[in-house]
Enzyme design. Sequence first.
Site, PDB file in Angstrom:
ATOM      1  N   ASP A   1      -8.511  -2.474   6.588  1.00  0.00           N
ATOM      2  CA  ASP A   1      -7.921  -1.127   6.519  1.00  0.00           C
ATOM      3  C   ASP A   1      -8.714  -0.114   7.338  1.00  0.00           C
ATOM      4  O   ASP A   1      -9.399   0.762   6.798  1.00  0.00           O
ATOM      5  CB  ASP A   1      -7.813  -0.654   5.065  1.00  0.00           C
ATOM      6  CG  ASP A   1      -6.819  -1.470   4.263  1.00  0.00           C
ATOM      7  OD1 ASP A   1      -5.946  -2.108   4.882  1.00  0.00           O
ATOM      8  OD2 ASP A   1      -6.920  -1.480   3.028  1.00  0.00           O
TER       9      ASP A   1
ATOM     10  N   ALA B   1       1.804   1.264   3.908  1.00  0.00           N
ATOM     11  CA  ALA B   1       2.174   0.042   4.631  1.00  0.00           C
ATOM     12  C   ALA B   1       2.231  -1.150   3.694  1.00  0.00           C
ATOM     13  O   ALA B   1       1.611  -1.158   2.628  1.00  0.00           O
ATOM     14  CB  ALA B   1       1.165  -0.230   5.752  1.00  0.00           C
TER      15      ALA B   1
ATOM     16  N   VAL C   1       1.749  -5.487   3.898  1.00  0.00           N
ATOM     17  CA  VAL C   1       1.244  -6.582   4.719  1.00  0.00           C
ATOM     18  C   VAL C   1       1.985  -7.856   4.338  1.00  0.00           C
ATOM     19  O   VAL C   1       2.081  -8.199   3.157  1.00  0.00           O
ATOM     20  CB  VAL C   1      -0.275  -6.782   4.541  1.00  0.00           C
ATOM     21  CG1 VAL C   1      -0.763  -7.957   5.397  1.00  0.00           C
ATOM     22  CG2 VAL C   1      -1.028  -5.510   4.914  1.00  0.00           C
TER      23      VAL C   1
ATOM     24  N   ASP D   1     -13.409   5.250   4.938  1.00  0.00           N
ATOM     25  CA  ASP D   1     -12.824   5.026   3.610  1.00  0.00           C
ATOM     26  C   ASP D   1     -13.335   3.714   3.026  1.00  0.00           C
ATOM     27  O   ASP D   1     -12.616   2.990   2.353  1.00  0.00           O
ATOM     28  CB  ASP D   1     -11.299   5.008   3.690  1.00  0.00           C
ATOM     29  CG  ASP D   1     -10.644   5.061   2.309  1.00  0.00           C
ATOM     30  OD1 ASP D   1     -11.228   5.672   1.394  1.00  0.00           O
ATOM     31  OD2 ASP D   1      -9.558   4.474   2.139  1.00  0.00           O
TER      32      ASP D   1
ATOM     33  N   GLY E   1       0.822  -1.196   0.000  1.00  0.00           N
ATOM     34  CA  GLY E   1       0.000   0.000   0.000  1.00  0.00           C
ATOM     35  C   GLY E   1       0.856   1.245   0.000  1.00  0.00           C
ATOM     36  O   GLY E   1       2.088   1.176   0.017  1.00  0.00           O
TER      37      GLY E   1
END
Length: 261
Positions: free
Chosen positions: A215, A66, A68, A196, A63
Amino acid sequence: MKKRFDKKVEAIDSKVDKYRIKFKDDNARKVKEDVFDEYTLRTLYKLSKLNIIQAMGGIVSRGKEANVFLADGADQTEIAVKIYRITTSSFNSMEEYIVGDPRFKNVGQKKHEIVFAWTKKEYRNLKRAHEAGVRVPVPITSNRNVLIMEYLGKDGVPYPLLKDIRLADTEAATICDKLIDYINKLYTDARLVHADLSEYNIMVEPNSREPIIIDMGQSTTLEHPRANEFLLRDIRNITKFFTRFGIENDPDKLYNFIKSP
């Protein structure tokens, strides 16, 4: 250029060895230097000492802020390790979600302080959502810029996003109803707004067709001055997506229903 990158990789390997962080294979070890900085390596070392992380695996998703990773947790169970980047990410957009959240009144202005607060914020949001009966990845713990949670997938393969899965109209209708219920539970029981929500941050369990909201770093409490704006935006995003299946919902009516006592 390649020599410079190789030297950076060697430096990372040296630090990994220093902190005795175990990787499952060479591919898992070869990660860009912007992820495994000194803060992150120390945190991963601490989590491995606590037996929360047994071994780091490969990247599941990348992302803007971040990455994962898949990892082995206690008893070799699959877990997700979300690592917020400190040195290379732009966190200007975080300010609008942190400012106004009473849980984070005293957050400092340094980048690492904002990142640490954001990570803790996502952990707390997931915990509140889970306790309210909303299907989210079950949070395990957080430390500094690292969030540990349930891995949403099987045998190393992550569940698909809502935007990528094929659905029959009846399946879509069921998922739509479930998501509206989750938005309501978030607001009414968890006292949160996702802020979001869209088809890009909802995963779907392939067999049960259960939607899973992910998220939640930006999710706000109802005390946030823009909470109502974020709530209406979430509702509009979801109702708009499901119009492709012939499902029509009035976002304003849903908003008023959720807001009603």
